[in-house]
Design an enzyme around this catalytic site. Structure first.
Site, mmCIF file in Angstrom:
data_model
loop_
_atom_site.group_PDB
_atom_site.id
_atom_site.type_symbol
_atom_site.label_atom_id
_atom_site.label_comp_id
_atom_site.label_asym_id
_atom_site.label_seq_id
_atom_site.Cartn_x
_atom_site.Cartn_y
_atom_site.Cartn_z
ATOM 1 C CB ILE A 133 -0.935 0.019 1.225
ATOM 2 C CG1 ILE A 133 -1.883 -1.184 1.163
ATOM 3 C CG2 ILE A 133 -1.739 1.319 1.256
ATOM 4 C CD1 ILE A 133 -2.823 -1.272 2.361
ATOM 5 N N PRO A 134 1.050 1.856 -1.157
ATOM 6 C CG PRO A 134 0.804 2.652 -3.349
ATOM 7 C CD PRO A 134 0.179 1.730 -2.337
ATOM 8 C CB CYS A 135 1.926 5.309 2.700
ATOM 9 S SG CYS A 135 3.136 4.235 3.471
ATOM 10 C CG HIS A 136 6.519 4.360 -1.239
ATOM 11 N ND1 HIS A 136 5.753 3.231 -1.059
ATOM 12 C CD2 HIS A 136 6.885 4.365 -2.538
ATOM 13 C CE1 HIS A 136 5.685 2.573 -2.211
ATOM 14 N NE2 HIS A 136 6.345 3.247 -3.126
#
Length: 187
Positions: A133-136
């Site tokens: 889950i690409p919070c970056h």
DNA sequence: AAGTATCCATTTA
DNA sequence: TAAATGGATACTT
């Protein structure tokens, strides 16, 4: 809402170290970055049959993500630990493609809470399944990196992996790529 | 480049 | 409940 169901831990081997995945009865519930002392830990108990498949999916997905940011097949996620707001944020995060970035403000707008900018940042920080889950991919409006619960080094590395030249310099472990590019440019 | 005012979901007290 | 706390932002100096 707290679900205190027990989770099964399984190691996920990658070129950057061993992550830890935690599976509930409905899917991947948590993913942790490698710890320094991970290699010294004992191997966990053998997961039940269903989790074996999820572990394999998670390992493939994570390794794909760490190569080009684009996993082809994800395990099911268990996001019950989140509030409604957090789950909306996490769902929005999953619509950001590798190579793209968003602002905390635009993330808030995506879920129709245009003013809940700090809250959206908070939900990013609470993301239980980083990388997948690409919070970056969420940056500050000033185009600075913002924060990252797993450590800014990881955020820089992940963004560099996904092709953001701005962050590549901060990632010495990606030097193979950099050197290859320098050689190409020099030729 | 700092400081401040306002933002809002969560956490903590 | 109330206060404090952030992975923020847009204003001010």
């Amino acid at each position: 809402m707290m679900h205190s169901a027990s989770l099964i831990q399984a190691p996920i081997r990658t070129r950057y170290g061993i992550f830890s995945a935690y599976f509930s009865e409905i899917g991947l519930a948590r993913l942790e970055f490698p710890r320094k002392f991970e290699l010294l830990e004992k191997t966990p108990d053998l997961p039940p049959a269903q989790a074996i498949r999820w572990r394999k999916q998670t390992e493939q997905a994570l390794n794909q993500a760490l190569r080009n940011g684009r996993p082809s097949d994800l395990p099911p996620f268990d996001l019950r630990s989140g509030t409604d707001f957090q789950r909306r944020v996490w769902a929005a995060l999953q619509t950001i493609d590798a190579g793209e970035t968003l602002t905390y403000a635009s993330l808030a707008a995506l879920i129709h809470h245009p003013r809940a900018v700090r809250a959206a940042g908070g939900a990013c920080g609470a993301n239980p399944i980083p990388v997948l889950i690409p919070c970056h991919r969420v940056l500050a409006a000033s185009r600075k990196i913002g924060g990252f619960s797993g450590g800014l080094r990881w955020k820089e590395r992940l963004l560099a992996i996904e092709g953001h030249q701005d962050f590549a310099a901060a990632c010495p472990e990606l030097n193979l790529f950099n050197q290859a590019q320098e050689i190409t440019e020099a030729a």
